[in-house]
Design a protein around this motif. Structure first.
Motif, PDB file in Angstrom:
ATOM      1  N   SER A  81       0.850  -1.194   0.000  1.00  0.00           N
ATOM      2  CA  SER A  81       0.000   0.000   0.000  1.00  0.00           C
ATOM      3  C   SER A  81       0.884   1.241   0.000  1.00  0.00           C
ATOM      4  CB  SER A  81      -0.928   0.009   1.216  1.00  0.00           C
ATOM      5  OG  SER A  81      -0.187   0.065   2.414  1.00  0.00           O
ATOM      6  N   ASN A  82       0.459   2.241  -0.758  1.00  0.00           N
ATOM      7  CA  ASN A  82       1.223   3.478  -0.899  1.00  0.00           C
ATOM      8  C   ASN A  82       0.332   4.680  -0.639  1.00  0.00           C
ATOM      9  OD1 ASN A  82       3.923   2.562  -2.015  1.00  0.00           O
ATOM     10  ND2 ASN A  82       2.544   1.629  -3.518  1.00  0.00           N
ATOM     11  N   ASN A  83       0.803   5.570   0.213  1.00  0.00           N
ATOM     12  CA  ASN A  83       0.180   6.873   0.414  1.00  0.00           C
ATOM     13  C   ASN A  83       1.129   7.919  -0.155  1.00  0.00           C
ATOM     14  OD1 ASN A  83      -2.113   5.899   1.862  1.00  0.00           O
ATOM     15  ND2 ASN A  83      -0.821   5.682   3.666  1.00  0.00           N
ATOM     16  N   SER A  84       0.640   8.707  -1.111  1.00  0.00           N
ATOM     17  CA  SER A  84       1.505   9.665  -1.792  1.00  0.00           C
ATOM     18  C   SER A  84       1.054  11.097  -1.536  1.00  0.00           C
ATOM     19  CB  SER A  84       1.525   9.392  -3.299  1.00  0.00           C
ATOM     20  OG  SER A  84       0.248   9.603  -3.857  1.00  0.00           O
ATOM     21  N   GLN A  85       2.053  11.986  -1.515  1.00  0.00           N
ATOM     22  CA  GLN A  85       1.786  13.422  -1.425  1.00  0.00           C
ATOM     23  C   GLN A  85       2.608  14.134  -2.485  1.00  0.00           C
ATOM     24  OE1 GLN A  85       2.574  15.268   2.380  1.00  0.00           O
ATOM     25  NE2 GLN A  85       2.403  17.327   1.550  1.00  0.00           N
ATOM     26  N   LEU A  90      -3.074  14.532  -2.247  1.00  0.00           N
ATOM     27  CA  LEU A  90      -2.891  13.306  -1.479  1.00  0.00           C
ATOM     28  C   LEU A  90      -3.580  12.163  -2.210  1.00  0.00           C
ATOM     29  CD1 LEU A  90      -3.653  14.649   2.122  1.00  0.00           C
ATOM     30  CD2 LEU A  90      -1.405  14.301   1.090  1.00  0.00           C
ATOM     31  N   ASN A  91      -2.942  10.988  -2.188  1.00  0.00           N
ATOM     32  CA  ASN A  91      -3.521   9.852  -2.879  1.00  0.00           C
ATOM     33  C   ASN A  91      -3.108   8.576  -2.172  1.00  0.00           C
ATOM     34  OD1 ASN A  91      -4.621   8.191  -5.071  1.00  0.00           O
ATOM     35  ND2 ASN A  91      -4.496  10.081  -6.273  1.00  0.00           N
ATOM     36  N   SER A  92      -3.852   7.521  -2.407  1.00  0.00           N
ATOM     37  CA  SER A  92      -3.510   6.234  -1.807  1.00  0.00           C
ATOM     38  C   SER A  92      -3.947   5.110  -2.738  1.00  0.00           C
ATOM     39  CB  SER A  92      -4.171   6.058  -0.432  1.00  0.00           C
ATOM     40  OG  SER A  92      -5.574   6.068  -0.542  1.00  0.00           O
ATOM     41  N   TRP A 136       1.545   3.338  -7.665  1.00  0.00           N
ATOM     42  CA  TRP A 136       1.246   4.551  -6.913  1.00  0.00           C
ATOM     43  C   TRP A 136       0.894   5.670  -7.882  1.00  0.00           C
ATOM     44  CZ3 TRP A 136       4.721   8.588  -7.813  1.00  0.00           C
ATOM     45  CH2 TRP A 136       6.001   8.241  -8.227  1.00  0.00           C
TER      46      TRP A 136
END
Length: 512
Positions: A81-85, A90-92, A136
Motif C-alpha cells: 500500500s502506498n500513500n503519496s503526497q 494526497l492519494n492512496s 502509486w
C-alpha cells in the motif's frame, strides 16, 4: 544522401543507445526479506542458526546444522500500500500478489569414519529475493513553475535541429526509430519534444542548437501514475560440512534472474497565458514510458558458524557482488493539445509503435559482509541478532570504459553510501507450538537519507511441530518513506511515498 549519412553515423554510434540510471542500479542491488515462514518470523535473523532452508540462502553453512535431510515449500501473499503526497495532492492505493516464494531441499550425508569431518550436505533452493509489484499515483498542482517541458528542453539543449527532427516526407515513427539508432536516447527525447510542438527552435535552421518552450509560465496540474510488475529470484546450489563438533562451513553458488516491467504515465494541463496573434500555447500533455527488463546473474557466498559454547553461536557470511547481464526494451507515446489565439485547438500524437532494444549491458551490485550471534535456551527457545553492511556506492555499470556508464558510476559514487542492516529475532517453544517474533532496521542507501528512506519492520509467527513435519505461518510488515522524483531530468519535483509492505507466509517443512 542525408538519410544515408544518418545511417552511416548510426553504425558508428550504436553504443549511445543508453537509458540506464541510478534507479535501475539500486533496484537490482536491494533485497527484501523472503523465504520460509520461520525465517521471516525472526525477521531474517538466522545467520548464526542454520537449520532452515532460507537460512541456508543467507549463510551457506546453515545446511550442515541439519541432523537429517530436509525440505520446505512456502507460499506468500504480499500486500503493498502506498500513500503519496505531491504538492497539495494526497492519494492512496494498494495491490496484492499471491505466489510461491520459496522451495528447496538439503541432503545430509553422515561420515561414518573417524575423520573430524562429521557430515556433508548438498542442496538446492529457490528464493524470491524481491517482489517488484507496485503501483502509486501522484496528483497535485505544481506551483514551482515546473512542467514536463523541462524534460525535453534539457535533452534538446545543444543538439542540432536536424538531429532531433523528421526528414521531409519521413513518418514520425520512422524518424523516431532512425534518430534512436543514430544518435541515441537523448536525441529521441528531444525529438518527441520538438515534433509534439512542446519545443521551438530559436532559429529555423538545421544548425540551431537552442530552444524555447511553447508553454507559458505558471502552475501545472499534474497526474503521474507508476505501475511495475515482476520479481528478482535466485536458485542456490549449496555445499556445506561439519568439522568436529563446533564448526560448520559452507559455499553457495547462486544463479540470479530478473523479470521486471514498468509503466509511467503523466497527464499535465495548464491554463497559463494567452496566445499571441497567430501563435499557440500548449495546454495538455500526455507522456507515457514503458520499460521491460530481463537479466541473468551469478554470485557466490562463503559462510561459517561456530559454537562458542553450548548456548552461543557465531556466524559470518561474505556475499560476493552479483554480476548481472541485462537486456532492456522500451517504448514511448506522447500527445499534446495546442490552443491558438482564435480559440481553436489541435492535437498532435506521436505513437511510434516500435520498441527500442537497448544494447546488452552489465551491472555489478555491491558485496555484503554479515555477522551473527545467537543464544540457544536448550530446547525452549532462542534469541538471534544479525548485522550486515553493504556499500551501495560501489555499484557499477559495465563496461566502465563506456563514457555514459562512467558518468552514471560517478553519480552513483557521489549519491549513494554504505548502509547497515540490523535484525533481531526470537523463538519460544511450548510443547509442539513455537511462538516467534522479530524486528529489522535498514539504513538508507542514499547519502541524503530521504530519496530512499530508512526501513523498519516487525514480524510475528506461529509454528506447529507434527513430528516429522512442521507447519509455520507468519505475518510481517515493513515501512519506508521515499521522496521519488517524477523524472531524473527536468521535472525532478518529488512525490513523497509512504510505502507499507505486509506479508502472510505459510510454509510446510519436513525431514526426508
Amino acid at each position: 544522401m542525408k538519410k544515408l549519412n544518418l545511417l552511416f553515423i548510426g553504425i558508428l554510434t550504436m553504443s549511445t543507445l543508453n537509458a540506464q540510471d541510478i534507479s535501475d542500479a539500486l533496484r537490482y542491488s536491494q533485497n527484501e526479506i523472503q523465504g520460509t515462514a520461520r525465517f521471516r518470523a525472526l525477521s531474517g535473523a538466522f545467520g548464526a542458526l542454520g537449520g532452515d532452508m532460507s537460512a541456508v540462502s543467507l549463510n551457506p553453512a546453515g545446511s550442515a546444522v541439519f541432523s537429517q535431510s530436509h525440505a520446505s515449500f512456502s507460499v506468500s501473499n504480499v500486500d503493498a500500500s502506498n500513500n503519496s503526497q505531491y504538492f497539495n495532492g494526497l492519494n492512496s492505493g494498494s495491490n496484492s500478489n499471491f505466489d510461491i516464494n520459496q522451495g528447496g531441499a538439503s541432503f545430509v550425508f553422515a561420515n561414518r569414519s573417524n575423520s573430524p569431518w562429521k557430515k556433508f550436505t548438498i542442496g538446492v533452493a529457490y528464493d524470491r529475493t524481491n517482489n517488484y509489484d507496485n503501483t502509486w499515483n501522484a496528483v497535485g498542482v505544481n506551483t514551482n513553475n515546473k512542467s514536463i517541458d523541462l524534460y525535453f528542453l534539457n535533452y534538446a539543449d545543444g543538439k542540432r535541429l536536424d538531429q532531433i527532427s523528421a526528414l521531409p516526407d519521413e513518418s514520425l515513427s520512422d524518424a523516431y526509430s532512425d534518430i534512436g539508432n543514430v544518435y541515441g536516447f537523448a536525441n529521441q527525447q528531444a525529438f518527441l519534444g520538438f515534433e509534439s510542438f512542446i519545443l521551438e527552435p530559436d532559429a529555423d535552421d538545421d544548425a540551431n542548437t537552442t530552444y524555447f518552450s511553447n508553454l507559458a509560465n505558471g502552475t501545472f496540474n499534474q497526474n503521474y501514475s507508476y505501475a511495475s510488475r515482476g520479481y528478482n529470484g535466485k536458485i542456490t546450489f549449496n555445499m556445506a560440512a561439519q568439522y568436529d563438533e563446533n564448526l560448520y562451513v559452507g559455499l553457495n553458488l547462486n544463479s540470479h534472474f530478473i523479470d521486471f516491467s514498468r509503466s509511467t504515465l503523466l497527464f499535465e494541463r495548464n491554463n497559463n497565458g494567452i496566445p499571441n496573434s497567430g501563435e499557440f500555447l500548449i495546454r495538455d500533455i500526455e507522456f507515457e514510458n514503458n520499460l521491460s527488463t530481463t537479466a541473468g546473474g551469478f554470485s557466490f557466498q562463503l559462510g561459517g558458524i561456530i559454537k562458542l559454547s553450548p548456548e552461543f553461536r557465531l556466524g559470518v557470511t561474505y556475499d560476493s557482488p552479483i554480476w548481472y547481464t541485462i537486456k532492456e526494451e522500451a517504448s514511448q507515446y506522447i500527445s499534446t493539445v495546442r490552443e491558438y489565439d482564435t480559440g481553436n485547438k489541435e492535437t498532435q500524437v506521436i505513437n511510434p509503435q516500435n520498441v527500442n532494444v537497448y544494447p546488452q549491458y552489465k551491472l555489478q551490485t555491491p558485496s555484503r559482509i554479515s555477522g551473527s550471534l545467537a543464544y540457544i535456551f536448550g530446547t525452549q527457545g532462542l534469541l538471534s541478532f544479525d548485522y550486515s553492511r553493504k556499500d551501495y556506492s560501489t555499484t557499477k555499470f559495465k563496461p566502465t570504459s563506456d563514457a555514459f556508464f562512467a558518468d552514471q558510476n560517478a553519480i552513483i559514487s557521489d549519491v549513494l553510501t554504505d548502509a547497515s542492516t540490523y535484525r533481531l529475532g526470537g523463538e519460544y517453544k511450548v510443547k509442539q507450538f513455537s511462538f516467534r517474533g522479530g524486528y529489522r532496521f535498514e539504513e538508507s542507501p542514499y547519502k541524503d537519507g530521504v530519496t530512499v528512506g530508512d526501513l523498519s519492520g516487525y514480524s510475528l509467527g506461529l509454528g506447529y511441530n507434527f513430528g516429522n513435519t512442521k507447519l509455520d505461518v507468519t505475518f510481517d510488515q515493513a515501512k519506508r518513506t521515499n521522496e521519488t522524483p517524477l523524472y531524473n531530468v527536468g521535472l525532478t519535483d518529488a512525490a513523497i511515498i509512504d510505502r507499507t509492505n505486509s506479508n502472510v507466509t505459510l510454509s510446510l517443512s519436513f525431514n526426508i
